[in-house]
Design a protein around this motif. Sequence first.
Motif, PDB file in Angstrom:
ATOM      1  N   GLU A 131      42.507  68.188  75.591  1.00  0.00           N
ATOM      2  CA  GLU A 131      43.276  67.549  76.811  1.00  0.00           C
ATOM      3  C   GLU A 131      42.939  68.271  78.164  1.00  0.00           C
ATOM      4  N   GLU A 132      42.728  69.605  78.077  1.00  0.00           N
ATOM      5  CA  GLU A 132      42.750  70.291  79.249  1.00  0.00           C
ATOM      6  C   GLU A 132      41.207  69.937  79.749  1.00  0.00           C
ATOM      7  N   ALA A 133      40.229  69.898  78.907  1.00  0.00           N
ATOM      8  CA  ALA A 133      38.891  69.433  79.042  1.00  0.00           C
ATOM      9  C   ALA A 133      38.765  68.213  79.673  1.00  0.00           C
ATOM     10  N   ALA A 134      39.382  67.353  79.130  1.00  0.00           N
ATOM     11  CA  ALA A 134      39.282  65.992  79.405  1.00  0.00           C
ATOM     12  C   ALA A 134      39.845  65.699  81.113  1.00  0.00           C
ATOM     13  N   SER A 135      41.032  66.442  81.194  1.00  0.00           N
ATOM     14  CA  SER A 135      41.561  66.287  82.698  1.00  0.00           C
ATOM     15  C   SER A 135      40.803  66.979  83.756  1.00  0.00           C
ATOM     16  N   HIS A 136      40.003  68.235  83.133  1.00  0.00           N
ATOM     17  CA  HIS A 136      39.160  68.842  84.103  1.00  0.00           C
ATOM     18  C   HIS A 136      37.923  68.102  84.466  1.00  0.00           C
ATOM     19  N   TYR A 137      37.491  67.472  83.728  1.00  0.00           N
ATOM     20  CA  TYR A 137      36.230  66.330  83.880  1.00  0.00           C
ATOM     21  C   TYR A 137      36.771  65.439  84.771  1.00  0.00           C
ATOM     22  N   GLU A 138      37.811  64.795  84.368  1.00  0.00           N
ATOM     23  CA  GLU A 138      38.093  63.622  85.519  1.00  0.00           C
ATOM     24  C   GLU A 138      38.452  64.174  86.959  1.00  0.00           C
ATOM     25  N   ALA A 139      38.950  65.250  87.214  1.00  0.00           N
ATOM     26  CA  ALA A 139      39.241  65.895  88.388  1.00  0.00           C
ATOM     27  C   ALA A 139      37.718  66.315  88.942  1.00  0.00           C
ATOM     28  N   THR A 140      36.685  66.806  88.206  1.00  0.00           N
ATOM     29  CA  THR A 140      35.392  66.792  88.585  1.00  0.00           C
ATOM     30  C   THR A 140      34.632  65.643  89.149  1.00  0.00           C
ATOM     31  N   ILE A 141      35.045  64.699  88.224  1.00  0.00           N
ATOM     32  CA  ILE A 141      34.482  63.216  88.695  1.00  0.00           C
ATOM     33  C   ILE A 141      34.974  62.726  90.136  1.00  0.00           C
ATOM     34  N   ARG A 142      36.199  63.146  90.380  1.00  0.00           N
ATOM     35  CA  ARG A 142      36.756  62.541  91.368  1.00  0.00           C
ATOM     36  C   ARG A 142      36.383  63.158  92.587  1.00  0.00           C
ATOM     37  N   GLU A 143      36.342  64.698  92.402  1.00  0.00           N
ATOM     38  CA  GLU A 143      35.829  65.536  93.528  1.00  0.00           C
ATOM     39  C   GLU A 143      34.403  65.140  93.906  1.00  0.00           C
ATOM     40  N   ALA A 144      33.335  64.904  93.129  1.00  0.00           N
ATOM     41  CA  ALA A 144      32.060  64.384  93.118  1.00  0.00           C
ATOM     42  C   ALA A 144      31.873  63.018  94.068  1.00  0.00           C
ATOM     43  N   PHE A 145      32.950  62.255  93.769  1.00  0.00           N
ATOM     44  CA  PHE A 145      32.982  60.887  94.498  1.00  0.00           C
ATOM     45  C   PHE A 145      33.956  61.010  95.797  1.00  0.00           C
ATOM     46  N   ARG A 183      42.666  56.308  82.318  1.00  0.00           N
ATOM     47  CA  ARG A 183      42.215  57.629  82.660  1.00  0.00           C
ATOM     48  C   ARG A 183      40.693  57.434  82.366  1.00  0.00           C
ATOM     49  N   LEU A 184      39.811  58.318  83.072  1.00  0.00           N
ATOM     50  CA  LEU A 184      38.579  58.296  83.259  1.00  0.00           C
ATOM     51  C   LEU A 184      37.766  59.025  82.133  1.00  0.00           C
ATOM     52  N   VAL A 185      38.397  59.839  81.498  1.00  0.00           N
ATOM     53  CA  VAL A 185      38.113  60.518  80.343  1.00  0.00           C
ATOM     54  C   VAL A 185      38.954  61.039  79.507  1.00  0.00           C
ATOM     55  N   VAL A 186      38.750  61.013  77.978  1.00  0.00           N
ATOM     56  CA  VAL A 186      39.998  61.233  77.180  1.00  0.00           C
ATOM     57  C   VAL A 186      39.437  61.890  75.812  1.00  0.00           C
ATOM     58  N   PRO A 187      40.328  62.717  75.437  1.00  0.00           N
ATOM     59  CA  PRO A 187      39.857  63.324  74.073  1.00  0.00           C
ATOM     60  C   PRO A 187      39.856  62.126  72.911  1.00  0.00           C
ATOM     61  N   HIS A 196      36.075  66.602  66.734  1.00  0.00           N
ATOM     62  CA  HIS A 196      36.668  66.451  68.004  1.00  0.00           C
ATOM     63  C   HIS A 196      35.598  66.043  69.085  1.00  0.00           C
ATOM     64  N   ARG A 197      35.825  65.308  70.021  1.00  0.00           N
ATOM     65  CA  ARG A 197      35.192  64.739  70.843  1.00  0.00           C
ATOM     66  C   ARG A 197      35.806  64.462  72.271  1.00  0.00           C
ATOM     67  N   LEU A 198      34.841  64.437  73.402  1.00  0.00           N
ATOM     68  CA  LEU A 198      35.296  63.969  74.666  1.00  0.00           C
ATOM     69  C   LEU A 198      34.617  62.740  75.210  1.00  0.00           C
ATOM     70  N   THR A 199      35.177  61.743  75.841  1.00  0.00           N
ATOM     71  CA  THR A 199      34.183  60.580  76.152  1.00  0.00           C
ATOM     72  C   THR A 199      35.091  60.032  77.547  1.00  0.00           C
ATOM     73  N   MET A 200      33.993  59.389  78.089  1.00  0.00           N
ATOM     74  CA  MET A 200      34.338  58.478  79.253  1.00  0.00           C
ATOM     75  C   MET A 200      34.840  57.139  78.746  1.00  0.00           C
ATOM     76  N   THR A 201      35.787  56.444  79.482  1.00  0.00           N
ATOM     77  CA  THR A 201      36.298  55.414  78.951  1.00  0.00           C
ATOM     78  C   THR A 201      35.684  54.243  79.267  1.00  0.00           C
ATOM     79  N   PHE A 202      36.018  52.844  78.749  1.00  0.00           N
ATOM     80  CA  PHE A 202      35.370  51.666  79.078  1.00  0.00           C
ATOM     81  C   PHE A 202      35.488  51.395  80.646  1.00  0.00           C
ATOM     82  N   PRO A 203      36.727  51.745  81.299  1.00  0.00           N
ATOM     83  CA  PRO A 203      36.864  51.445  82.516  1.00  0.00           C
ATOM     84  C   PRO A 203      35.839  52.078  83.627  1.00  0.00           C
TER      85      PRO A 203
END
Length: 264
Positions: A131-145, A183-187, A196-203
């Motif tokens: 969960e932490e990794a997914a939230s962190h990656y979502e924040a990383t994506i938003r920062e990059a954009f 969400r952008l990324v979920v476990p 156990h995986r992490l993935t970008m979502t359909f939207p």
Amino acid sequence: MSLALSFFLATISASMPSPREIRVLDNESALAEAVAGFLASTIEETLRRKPRVRLVLSGGSTPRRLYRTLAQPEWAKRIDWTSVLLFFGDERCVPPDHPESNYAMAKEALIDPLQIAPQQVMRLRGEAEPEEAASHYEATIREAFAPDQTPFPRFDLIFLGLGDDGHTASLFPSSPALREQRRLVVPTSSPVGIPHRLTMTFPLLNAAVTVVFLVTGSSKASILRRVQEERDSAAPLPASRIRPANGRLIWYVDRAAASALPSA
């Protein structure tokens, strides 16, 4: 037909969010060369409009062949990798040096040979709590954009693969992740292999400018046909649900994988 560059292009433009293009190459080597050319052209065209290209990488054996092709001198000199930011569509929950890490594969085949700077590579932290990794990656994506505040950032190009069960990224049939709309990324979890995986979502995937599937081998022939046929079914396979809302969907496949498709 030329072995390296020939393909036929079938554009199917029914009442769907975007038409899909199916490009069939003679073999995996020809496919890697064709996709490398498409990527080089896409990056060049994108950089005419903006200073950065945001590219999402996929794991798997076919992308590995592509990445090694891109790392060859004749292709390396054609692409301005200093202007490309690299992301990952999914990751196994393993350390970054694990043999089944998508990041580790891309690092060995593409990132290290091309000496892409660490600050250009946005990896999913598979070693962290999911969960932490997914939230962190979502924040990383938003920062990059940033300063873009749209609900789902628009990647320039996303590479995806196709699993034997119709999954793509780590979006598996019957997974709760298939229903995610915010969400952008979920476990998530896999029914086989490392669970156990992490993935970008359909939207997020469907917001892209261009999505490219890479599919090779006769073992993928039947599932490739199912994915193409089930786009309009009541319960389509995960890969069938990749439909960029305002972009391109391109399938690069070799003749073995395309052997069960209807003739163009």
